[in-house]
Design a protein around this motif. Structure first.
Motif, short mmCIF file in Angstrom:
data_model
loop_
_atom_site.label_atom_id
_atom_site.label_comp_id
_atom_site.label_asym_id
_atom_site.label_seq_id
_atom_site.Cartn_x
_atom_site.Cartn_y
_atom_site.Cartn_z
N ASP A 97 -4.24 -48.63 14.63
CA ASP A 97 -4.61 -49.64 15.62
C ASP A 97 -3.67 -50.84 15.65
O ASP A 97 -3.87 -51.75 16.45
CB ASP A 97 -6.04 -50.13 15.36
N HIS A 98 -2.65 -50.87 14.77
CA HIS A 98 -1.67 -51.97 14.82
C HIS A 98 -0.31 -51.46 14.41
O HIS A 98 -0.17 -50.80 13.37
CB HIS A 98 -2.08 -53.13 13.93
N TYR A 99 0.68 -51.77 15.22
CA TYR A 99 2.03 -51.26 14.98
C TYR A 99 2.59 -51.68 13.63
O TYR A 99 3.32 -50.91 12.98
CB TYR A 99 2.97 -51.71 16.12
N LEU A 100 2.25 -52.88 13.17
CA LEU A 100 2.75 -53.33 11.87
C LEU A 100 2.14 -52.53 10.73
O LEU A 100 2.82 -52.20 9.74
CB LEU A 100 2.48 -54.82 11.67
N ALA A 101 0.87 -52.19 10.84
CA ALA A 101 0.24 -51.36 9.82
C ALA A 101 0.84 -49.96 9.80
O ALA A 101 1.07 -49.38 8.74
CB ALA A 101 -1.27 -51.30 10.05
N SER A 102 1.10 -49.41 11.00
CA SER A 102 1.75 -48.09 11.07
C SER A 102 3.13 -48.15 10.43
O SER A 102 3.53 -47.22 9.71
CB SER A 102 1.86 -47.64 12.53
N GLU A 103 3.86 -49.22 10.67
CA GLU A 103 5.19 -49.37 10.07
C GLU A 103 5.12 -49.51 8.55
O GLU A 103 5.95 -48.95 7.83
CB GLU A 103 5.90 -50.58 10.70
N VAL A 104 4.11 -50.21 8.07
CA VAL A 104 3.91 -50.31 6.62
C VAL A 104 3.70 -48.93 6.01
O VAL A 104 4.30 -48.57 4.99
CB VAL A 104 2.71 -51.23 6.31
N GLY A 105 2.85 -48.14 6.65
CA GLY A 105 2.59 -46.79 6.15
C GLY A 105 3.82 -45.92 6.14
O GLY A 105 4.08 -45.18 5.17
N VAL A 106 4.61 -45.98 7.20
CA VAL A 106 5.84 -45.17 7.28
C VAL A 106 6.84 -45.60 6.22
O VAL A 106 7.54 -44.76 5.61
CB VAL A 106 6.43 -45.24 8.70
N GLU A 107 6.96 -46.90 5.97
CA GLU A 107 7.87 -47.37 4.93
C GLU A 107 7.48 -46.81 3.56
O GLU A 107 8.35 -46.49 2.74
CB GLU A 107 7.89 -48.90 4.89
N ILE A 108 6.20 -46.69 3.31
CA ILE A 108 5.75 -46.10 2.05
C ILE A 108 6.16 -44.62 1.98
O ILE A 108 6.59 -44.14 0.92
CB ILE A 108 4.22 -46.24 1.90
N LEU A 109 6.04 -43.92 3.10
CA LEU A 109 6.50 -42.52 3.13
C LEU A 109 8.00 -42.43 2.85
O LEU A 109 8.45 -41.54 2.12
CB LEU A 109 6.17 -41.89 4.49
N LYS A 110 8.75 -43.32 3.43
CA LYS A 110 10.20 -43.32 3.23
C LYS A 110 10.59 -43.60 1.78
O LYS A 110 11.63 -43.16 1.30
CB LYS A 110 10.86 -44.36 4.15
N LYS A 111 9.73 -44.33 1.06
CA LYS A 111 10.01 -44.66 -0.34
C LYS A 111 9.56 -43.56 -1.30
O LYS A 111 9.59 -43.75 -2.51
CB LYS A 111 9.33 -45.98 -0.70
N GLY A 112 9.12 -42.43 -0.73
CA GLY A 112 8.69 -41.32 -1.57
C GLY A 112 7.20 -41.21 -1.77
O GLY A 112 6.73 -40.34 -2.51
N GLY A 113 6.45 -42.06 -1.12
CA GLY A 113 5.00 -41.98 -1.22
C GLY A 113 4.45 -40.81 -0.44
O GLY A 113 5.09 -40.31 0.50
N ASN A 114 3.27 -40.36 -0.80
CA ASN A 114 2.63 -39.27 -0.06
C ASN A 114 1.62 -39.84 0.94
O ASN A 114 1.52 -41.05 1.12
CB ASN A 114 1.99 -38.27 -1.02
N ALA A 115 0.88 -38.96 1.59
CA ALA A 115 -0.07 -39.40 2.61
C ALA A 115 -1.14 -40.32 2.05
O ALA A 115 -1.60 -41.24 2.74
CB ALA A 115 -0.72 -38.18 3.26
N VAL A 116 -1.56 -40.09 0.81
CA VAL A 116 -2.55 -40.98 0.19
C VAL A 116 -1.98 -42.38 0.00
O VAL A 116 -2.63 -43.38 0.33
CB VAL A 116 -3.03 -40.40 -1.15
N ASP A 117 -0.76 -42.46 -0.50
CA ASP A 117 -0.12 -43.77 -0.67
C ASP A 117 0.01 -44.50 0.66
O ASP A 117 -0.29 -45.70 0.76
CB ASP A 117 1.28 -43.59 -1.27
N ALA A 118 0.45 -43.78 1.69
CA ALA A 118 0.60 -44.39 3.01
C ALA A 118 -0.73 -44.84 3.57
O ALA A 118 -0.83 -45.88 4.23
CB ALA A 118 1.27 -43.40 3.96
N THR A 119 -1.79 -44.09 3.29
CA THR A 119 -3.13 -44.45 3.74
C THR A 119 -3.59 -45.74 3.11
O THR A 119 -4.12 -46.64 3.78
CB THR A 119 -4.11 -43.30 3.42
N VAL A 120 -3.41 -45.87 1.80
CA VAL A 120 -3.82 -47.09 1.10
C VAL A 120 -3.08 -48.30 1.66
O VAL A 120 -3.69 -49.34 1.98
CB VAL A 120 -3.56 -46.96 -0.41
N ALA A 121 -1.77 -48.18 1.83
CA ALA A 121 -0.97 -49.30 2.33
C ALA A 121 -1.34 -49.65 3.76
O ALA A 121 -1.44 -50.83 4.13
CB ALA A 121 0.51 -48.96 2.23
#
Length: 562
Positions: free
Chosen positions: A35-59
């Motif tokens: 629901d917010h582009y900044l939150a989506s970007e935060v999640g994607v950055e976590i994926l780029k850093k090697g995080g998985n879907a759970v990590d991206a979800t938390v962030a």
């Protein structure tokens, strides 16, 4: 030249290029739709850093607690459906609980009537929050990156600020001068100069940043024990609430098995009780299979009638049978989601006229509103569908200014008057009456549809009781009518919830001729502006890419990929 064009196309897909002509986003390595582009970007950055879907979800969830405060939260609760890359599916239930001091008649006056709307307004309406516990539990079991790395982006957004949007500004001007009891809202959106932060200017939340720092440094205990818990109890005692440190310390999220079924060549996984969404969704999908919905033209009179009648039956069963499984061990969930039950239900359905909803008989005749959802996938094929909520928009609109977050008003999801069910939609059945430490029934419907053991559709929505039906119709749109995800999300939706006995439809999306035909069949219709704010991801096997879309009704929503 042709090779160059192919290479350019591949590069655009790889970085999450969004075609400006459409509302879909493509990504090879993962995606977050929120629901917010900044939150989506935060999640994607976590994926780029090697995080998985759970990590991206938390962030993403913590970021939404900063950027989307009408529903993103640490003062509410919700559900996660997780499909791991090996095909195993599990869920996390972090629904709010009734405080230890709660009782079935806690909202009633001496005449047995609801007193001062107390199940929706004031601190008696606040359930013990579950979001932090749920996110922490999911991370501890399945996350990869350090917890602090997932909370830090939200702290940065709260401390340094982010641009005030027009949508937030509109809410700010409405809420700042609202009800006198809305204590936290008076100064919530104001800057250092005391004025409401204007669109485009940075909105900073120093108190929330400090609370998030406690959660970052101490995990679950940073919320349920220590400074934050002490301030919650102090605030509650000073303002008529009943949540104590004991309530907070005793709260635990629960990992549960999903409800699951098949639909043609697809597998459907969704949230079990205390969410009613998964059971109702599967019940309706089974009925659609029994009715062979594929032979019914989308948006036709026959389609709307069939879908509305399926909704009527599922919501009657929801009202009669469903509640917190820890308090209702005999709930007939397996029966309700069985193919045989759907076939029997279908036999009671008249394709030429509307049934009648009987408030005295529940389903026997037939045999709040704001939340936020986001969807996540990673490069390994792990997928998460997460819905969490404060109940109403901005919850109870109360909270400690020292903590900087808003409390939920989820106690309103319990049945408020024992034994009283009315044609206007008040439900009084036993499974969802108030009890200490009981989780209130929910309509949240985070869902993952799989094909060949892999995520095919990740979907969910806010919308109170309408959640179930907007998710249901979007799943139908993708699986039956082969719609691409953006069109499936934007397509016409209806809602029927048994009581009141009416079809709610999206104004301007249902033709006048169809409305007239439905009325002649005995249906009552009521227009509304919009149903649902869906956030979805599909998988395109031919291209080997994820395709995501955010509902256009979300002013700041966005799909982000890489």
């Amino acid at each position: 030249m042709k090779f160059t064009n192919y290479l350019l196309a591949f590069l655009l897909i790889s970085i999450g290029f969004q075609n400006p002509s459409f509302s879909q986003t493509y990504g090879k390595n993962g995606m977050v739709v929120s629901d917010h582009y900044l939150a989506s970007e935060v999640g994607v950055e976590i994926l780029k850093k090697g995080g998985n879907a759970v990590d991206a979800t938390v962030a993403t969830a913590f970021a939404l607690a900063v950027t989307h405060p009408e529903a993103g939260n640490i003062g509410g609760g919700g559900f996660i459906v997780l499909m791991k890359s090996d095909g195993e599916v599990t869920t996390f239930d972090f629904r709010e609980k009734a405080p230890l001091g709660a009782s079935p008649s806690m909202f009633l006056d001496e005449n047995g009537k609801i007193k001062d709307n107390s199940n929706h307004s004031g601190l008696l309406s606040v359930g013990v929050p579950g979001t932090v516990a749920g996110l922490y539990q999911a991370h501890q079991k399945y996350g990869k990156l350090p917890w602090k790395d997932l909370v830090n982006p939200a702290i940065k957004l709260a401390k340094k600020g982010f641009p005030m949007s027009w949508g937030l500004y509109r809410a700010a001007t409405r809420l700042a001068g609202g009800n006198e009891s809305w204590d936290i809202m008076r100064d919530y959106f104001r800057g250092a100069d005391g004025e409401i932060v204007a669109p485009g200017e940075l909105w900073k939340q120093a108190a929330l940043a400090k609370t998030l720092q406690e959660i970052r440094d101490h995990g679950r205990d940073g919320f349920y024990k220590g400074k934050v818990a002490e301030e919650i109890e102090s605030y509650m005692k000073a303002n008529g609430g009943i949540i104590t440190k004991a309530d907070l310390e005793r709260y635990e999220a629960v990992e549960r098995r999903p409800v699951k079924s098949t639909f043609n060549d697809f597998e459907i996984f969704s949230m079990p009780p205390p969410s009613s969404g998964g059971v109702a969704l599967i019940e309706m999908m089974n009925l659609m299979e029994a009715a062979d919905i594929s032979k019914v033209e989308f948006n036709s009179t026959a389609y709307v009638h069939l879908v509305a009648e399926a909704m009527r039956r599922a919501f009657a069963d929801r009202a009669e049978f469903l509640g917190d499984p820890d308090f209702n061990p005999e709930m007939p969930v397996d029966k309700l989601i069985s193919k045989e039950f759907a076939k029997a239900r279908f036999k009671t359905l008249d394709l030429t006229k509307a049934s009648k909803s009987d408030s005295s008989r529940y389903g026997q005749l037939y045999g709040g509103d704001h939340t936020t959802h986001f969807s996540v996938v990673d490069k390994d094929g792990n997928a998460i569908s997460m819905t969490y909520t404060l109940e109403n928009s901005y919850g109870v609109k109360m909270g400690s200014s020292k903590l900087g977050f808003i409390f939920n008003n989820e106690m309103g999801d319990f049945n408020p008057i024992p034994g009283v069910t009315t044609s206007t939609g008040l439900i009084g059945s036993d499974p969802n009456l108030v009890a200490p430490e009981k989780r209130m029934l929910s309509s949240m419907t985070p869902t993952i549809v799989a094909k060949d053991g892999k995520p095919y559709l990740v979907i969910g929505s806010p919308g109170g009781r309408t959640i179930i039906n907007t998710v249901f119709q979007t799943v139908l749109n993708v699986l039956v009518y082969d719609m691409r995800i953006d069109r499936a999300i934007e397509a016409m939706k209806i809602h029927h919830q048994w009581l009141p006995d009416q079809i709610t439809y999206e104004r301007n999306l249902l033709s006048p001729d169809t409305r007239k035909a439905l009325e002649q069949m005995g249906h009552t219709l009521r227009p509304t502006t919009n149903l649902g704010v869906l956030m979805g991801i599909t998988y395109d096997a031919a291209l080997g890419v994820y395709v995501g879309a955010a509902d256009s009704s979300s002013e700041d929503g966005a799909a982000r990929a890489y």
